[in-house]
Design an enzyme around this catalytic site. Structure first.
Site, mmCIF file in Angstrom:
data_model
loop_
_atom_site.group_PDB
_atom_site.id
_atom_site.type_symbol
_atom_site.label_atom_id
_atom_site.label_comp_id
_atom_site.label_asym_id
_atom_site.label_seq_id
_atom_site.Cartn_x
_atom_site.Cartn_y
_atom_site.Cartn_z
ATOM 1 N N CYS A 163 0.815 -1.210 0.000
ATOM 2 C CA CYS A 163 0.000 0.000 0.000
ATOM 3 C C CYS A 163 0.846 1.257 0.000
ATOM 4 O O CYS A 163 0.856 2.014 -0.950
ATOM 5 C CB CYS A 163 -0.876 0.026 1.247
ATOM 6 S SG CYS A 163 -2.218 -1.115 1.167
ATOM 7 N N GLU A 219 4.144 1.437 1.992
ATOM 8 C CA GLU A 219 5.293 1.227 2.872
ATOM 9 C C GLU A 219 6.616 1.395 2.139
ATOM 10 O O GLU A 219 6.939 0.604 1.258
ATOM 11 C CB GLU A 219 5.209 -0.170 3.492
ATOM 12 C CG GLU A 219 3.900 -0.495 4.187
ATOM 13 C CD GLU A 219 2.923 -1.287 3.319
ATOM 14 O OE1 GLU A 219 2.231 -0.642 2.500
ATOM 15 O OE2 GLU A 219 2.866 -2.498 3.426
#
Lengths: 262, 841
Positions: free
Chosen positions: B437, B439
């Site tokens: 997502c 990171e």
């Protein structure tokens, strides 16, 4: 500077992230009170100087509050990075900002002091001396020319247009950047002749490059009921796209950079 | 760097590939599970790393292979398009329990044949007691297990599945091929002495790496043979030549380094899909594709071996293939990761390791590929820094305007210093890419364990009101009767006590799972492409990577900020209400009626409480409780008071409106999650680092959370990411962005997620794009880390709910990813519709 920030005025709204009123991302300060009473006005709550009650979705609210320049600038300054990235800034709208000249001048001065781009939206109905005072602090003037015929102008807006046209000449000579805007209102000024006359006048000013045609819309119509007033434009239809394009053509023919919408 | 902003036209092959991919519902296939189990039965008693490598080889040697019509890039994990294999070594009970429902569940359904069910039932007999999840469970304390059962947090991702969440050394495979990696491992082996203390472990690991690389080479050669065979039987001369070409390429890569762009694309794809054959971990992220593919592209373009149009078609084919992979999760996780998403994050633009702008032609072509293919994979992102070319920003904004929800925008000016603060070198930090997502990490050197858990920050607040009790059971520390709390500081202190306690349990859960993966599922193939596994003779799972982190996500920051601010104002400043009255109102859901599902949950709670007090309950009693709850047992007078409270709460300013006081509180409350976490360590020798994002878990986990003092009703979604609560930000996008930027995005170095939804009209024309770009730039100037957008009208989404058949390809931004709207569960659809729509004013 201290004194400037303490100047008080009356507003009814501050609207951030406005991207259709002047260049870039802007914050619009809506000043309360207007000398005109345009029938199509989409901010009827802006017209009266007095703080009023308005009913929206069944809830009664006050429209209008007194505020210092410092308080306004605190809010306006919050979007500084977005102005810098987009070429945006503060726009004074209304109501009519020139109806509160001291407040308006102080707001504009403070904004320039803080390095914020400024614009005003004006109907142009004010002493020319007021424009003389404020123009040095304005980057863009967005001025309405609604009709060339004084009688019809008075009928639909409650005021004659002579002072407005006089100011247009003054502003066109002294403003850094002047954009003329004309609301296109069926039954009032939506014929090719009427728009053509306005365009002729605008082009005769010599310094104006852009003219925006703002098609009539009814977004503010519910507010009339909320103020206990009658909306007299109920029967008016929004101008069609083809019609707007035809009018745009007329503007462009005068060598002006025409545009539909702000 | 040279680039052309002008997009290339889509080849006719691409829509054909896309429609073939989506013809049927995805299905579950048993081949991998069967082959894995066969191999495991033959290797009982051998070192686990050896068993993993042998099983990988056995699978790749025997699993059915297919080349689909029209494909230029080949390699499929399943016979059916978008099918998924099964990974019983991680967990299996959930799938067995869902055999008969998985086809009809609301989130991410899969078809499974009766035959496949029967095969898997046989296979599963072997796995009882041997999975990572069973071992992880053993390693957890009973307090930890209780906290999970009571939904304080959920480590479900790695508890049930492989880890994934990595970007491997694609450029190395492109450069030297697996032949080169085998040589590297052999050299390392020959440098060992059998007298070394760790010789046994190292040598077995290195041999496992070698066998895994050989498996990949062998697998590609199977495709080469298949393509040759198909070419022979193909009459169409064009397709025949394509297949001959495929055969030649698969004979050469990934065994050898890639000669040109086509070989590089094919080699990339084998790496990408085989990683997902070795383990069920998702978020295996291609990362900086535009950077490592560029030399091959440049060489071919310069030599005239390839046109830009051909290069674009190959990229588009890679994009399509990224959608051919799939994963079946348990029903609860499927809600949390809805949209069949694999989160293969691919990022364009940014800086080089030396700090120069890295945007190149392939960065632009990546945007074009996303437009051409228009599917949820890859999760497409862009890196923005002060030196990003404006034309790239505008081209990205054009993609945003299509409504696909891509790209997500990432801010180098925050992420690079954040990574530096976690010990990365400046070159490594500048070369970051995004996993899953949001990171960030340095590719090929990091095992980030980025999606380690979801931690619901609202639940510890519930524990403050209940004194650590939940459903009659002690779950958290006893922070006393809430009515005895006299000051706002004491109230915050009680929350911190609850948070600290649950964070230590969260760490316990993650470390237990971490250890279980190291012991039962080390991954030799993945480890062959991560530094410095070969050098130190350890798998990624045992701490072989240069950088090791564990990154669990907190969510609900906005709810907590708003809750604390409302309590501060109404209870401690204005003294209008008492905490005990608020507690009562929360228990009664502010006097609002409850729907059946909510009432059921509360009935269970009440019944448990009564039962715990030693009273017997029969069915009639329980039905009576349910009826009372359903109608809401509060009297009219009480209801009126609760309603007044709710109104008062609603009129207190909320996070998301650029109010400095509540925003400062939000920053402080986020620290209750991010600060304590960084003091914990994981078994791989790294530290914990917090993220603030929910994937889509804010909906299902919100459904397990009672009413909160911010006026949020029971069991409704919790705020997503660091975004304001849905509908609470009313001063426009700049005010919302300013509020969010006032959180500390540097300390949340595992990523933050800020969702904004735009009506398409806001991006109309060049000036719309410019304003949009300025908004992103402005948020980044104020040190926000990530921003993503949904550009779609509410009416469109409502219509898509009514006529899903018309909107099969409607892509929306869910959280750190985009998904097909019609595949999402109804409640998640509602949540997306209800997120504040930032219209153009």
């Amino acid at each position: 500077m201290e004194a400037l920030l303490d100047v008080k005025g009356r507003i009814f709204n501050i609207q951030r992230f406005s991207i259709h009123d002047g260049p870039g991302i802007r914050t619009i300060v809506f000043l309360k009170g207007c000398p005109l009473r345009c029938r199509w006005c989409c901010n009827p709550e802006s017209q009266e100087w007095a703080v009023q009650k308005i009913v929206t979705a069944g809830v009664v609210k006050d429209v209008g509050r007194d505020i210092t320049v410092g308080e306004v600038m605190e809010e306006v300054g919050r979007d500084r990075v977005y102005y810098q990235r987009s070429g945006g800034g503060m726009t004074l709208s209304g109501g009519e900002c020139t109806a509160q000249p001291d407040f308006t001048e102080a707001l504009l001065k403070s904004a320039k002091f803080s390095g914020i781009n400024t614009a005003i939206e004006t109907a142009g109905y004010a002493d020319t001396g007021i424009f003389e005072r404020i123009l040095p602090f304005i980057d863009t003037v967005l001025m309405d020319i609604k009709h060339m015929d004084g009688v019809k102008h008075r009928e639909f807006t409650s005021r004659d247009n002579a002072l407005i046209l006089e100011n247009a000449v003054y502003i066109s000579k002294n403003a850094k950047n002047l954009i003329i805007r004309t609301p296109v209102i069926p039954t009032f000024n939506d014929t090719e002749t009427e728009i053509g006359e306005i365009a002729d006048f605008v082009s005769s000013l010599g310094t104006v490059k852009a003219m925006h045609l703002l098609p009539y819309h009814r977004i503010g119509s519910d507010k009339y009921a909320g103020l206990g007033r009658q909306y007299t434009m109920e029967h008016i239809k929004v101008p069609e796209k083809d019609k707007m394009n035809a009018l745009l053509e007329i503007v462009n023919k005068r060598g002006l950079k025409g545009q539909i919408g702000g | 760097m040279e680039f052309y902003a002008e997009p290339i036209k889509r080849s006719e092959r691409i829509p054909r590939l896309v429609s073939a991919l989506f013809e049927k519902m995805p299905q579950i296939e048993a081949d991998r599970a069967v082959l894995l189990t066969e191999s495991y039965k033959q290797t009982e008693g051998e070192p686990i790393i050896t068993r993993r490598a042998k099983a990988f080889y056995h699978i790749l040697e025997n699993i059915p292979i297919v080349i689909r019509d029209d494909e230029l890039i080949v390699g499929s994990a399943t016979k059916a398009p978008r099918g998924c294999q099964v990974f019983p070594e991680y967990s299996f009970e959930w799938l067995e329990a869902e055999f008969d429902t998985v086809e009809h569940r609301s989130a991410d359904p899969f078809y499974i044949s009766e035959e496949c069910k029967e095969t898997l039932r046989q296979v599963y007999k072997y796995w009882k007691g041997k999975t990572t999840s069973e071992l992880a469970s053993e390693y957890m304390t009973k307090e930890t297990r209780a906290a999970i059962e009571h939904n304080i947090f959920t480590p479900g991702n790695y508890f049930y599945n492989g880890i994934g969440h990595i970007t491997v050394d694609y450029p190395k495979v492109l450069r030297v091929g697996y032949k080169g990696i085998i040589k590297e491992a052999e050299d390392a082996l020959s440098g060992l002495s059998c007298g070394d203390a760790d010789y046994a472990k190292r040598s077995h690991f290195l041999n496992a790496v070698i066998l895994s690389c050989k498996a990949a080479i062998m697998y590609a050669k199977r495709y080469s043979a298949l393509a040759a065979k198909l070419a022979k039987n193909t009459a169409d001369p064009v397709r025949k030549r394509e297949l001959e070409n495929i055969s030649r390429i698969c004979e050469s890569v990934p065994e050898n380094g890639a000669e040109g762009f086509y070989e590089a694309c094919q080699s990339f794809w084998f790496v990408q899909m085989l990683l997902q054959m070795e383990s069920s971990g998702h978020s295996i992220s291609p990362g900086r594709f535009d950077q490592y593919m560029y030399p091959y592209y440049r060489k071919d373009i310069d030599s005239g071996r390839l046109t830009r149009e051909q290069a674009q078609e190959l990229m588009d084919c890679v994009w399509v293939k990224l959608n051919d992979l799939n994963k079946c999760r348990d029903a609860v996780s499927a809600e949390g990761f809805a949209g069949y998403s694999l989160f293969q994050n691919l990022i364009a633009g940014g800086q080089t390791g030396e700090g120069l702008d890295a945007t190149n032609d392939l960065s632009f072509m990546s945007i074009t590929a996303t437009e051409h293919v228009f599917l949820p994979q890859p999760s497409f992102s862009v890196r923005i820094w002060n030196g990003t070319p404006h034309e790239f920003m505008i081209r990205a904004a054009e993609l945003t305007r299509t409504g696909i929800g891509f790209p997500a925008y990432y801010n180098d000016e925050v992420i690079i210093p954040a990574l530096l603060s976690r010990g990365l070198t400046i070159e490594d930090a500048r070369d970051y890419n995004i996993i899953g997502c949001v990171e960030p990490q340095k590719a090929a050197k990091t095992d980030g364990w980025h999606d380690a858990a979801f931690f619901n920050m609202c639940r510890p607040l519930e524990m403050v009101f209940s004194g650590g009790m939940d459903g009659g059971v002690r779950i958290g520390p006893d922070t006393g009767d809430v009515s005895n709390i006299k000051t706002f500081e004491e109230f915050k202190a009680a929350y911190k006590t609850q948070m600290d306690y649950f964070l230590s349990l969260l760490v316990n859960a993650d470390n237990a799972i971490d250890l279980a993966h190291a012991e039962r599922c080390p991954l030799p193939f993945e480890s062959s492409m991560v530094d410095d596994c070969i050098g130190c003779g350890k798998s990624v799972q045992e701490g072989g990577a240069v950088y090791n982190f564990t990154g669990p996500q907190g969510f609900g920051v906005a709810n907590i900020a708003d809750s604390f601010y409302a309590v501060k104002k109404l209870v401690f400043d204005e003294r209008k209400y008492t905490l005990s009255f608020i507690k009562e109102a929360l228990e009664n859901n502010y006097g609002e009626e409850m729907d059946g599902a909510m009432a059921e949950k509360l009935t269970v709670k009440v019944a448990e409480k009564i039962a715990d007090a030693g009273k017997e309950l029969n069915d009639d009693d329980i039905r009576a409780i349910y009826e009372t709850i359903r109608e809401n047992r509060a009297t009219e007078d009480k209801k009126r008071k609760y309603k007044q409270l709710l109104e008062d709460i609603n009129s207190v300013v909320k996070f998301g409106n650029d109010d400095d006081e509540v925003d400062a509180l939000a920053r402080e409350m986020a620290y209750t999650y991010t600060r304590p976490l960084q003091n914990f360590r994981n078994p791989r020798g790294g530290i914990f680092q917090a993220g603030l994002y929910p994937v889509s878990a804010n909906v299902p986990l919100g459904a397990q959370t009672g009413a909160t003092p911010d006026g949020r009703l029971a069991y409704t979604p919790v705020a997503d990411g660091v975004s304001p609560s849905a509908g609470r930000d009313i001063k426009g996008p700049t005010a919302a962005a300013n509020s969010v930027s006032k959180l500390d995005h540097f300390i949340a170095s595992n990523g933050t997620l800020f969702n904004m939804k735009f009506h398409p009209s806001a991006l109309e024309g060049r000036s719309g794009l410019e304003s949009f770009a300025a908004l992103v730039r402005g948020y980044f100037d104020r040190k926000g880390s990530h921003m993503q957008f949904n550009v779609v009208s509410r009416e469109t989404l409502r219509d898509a709910q009514k006529h899903p058949e018309k909107y099969r390809s409607l892509v929306v931004r869910v959280a750190g990813y985009s998904a097909l709207f019609t595949t999402l569960s109804r409640s998640l659809q509602e949540d997306i519709i209800n997120r504040t729509e930032q219209n153009s004013l």
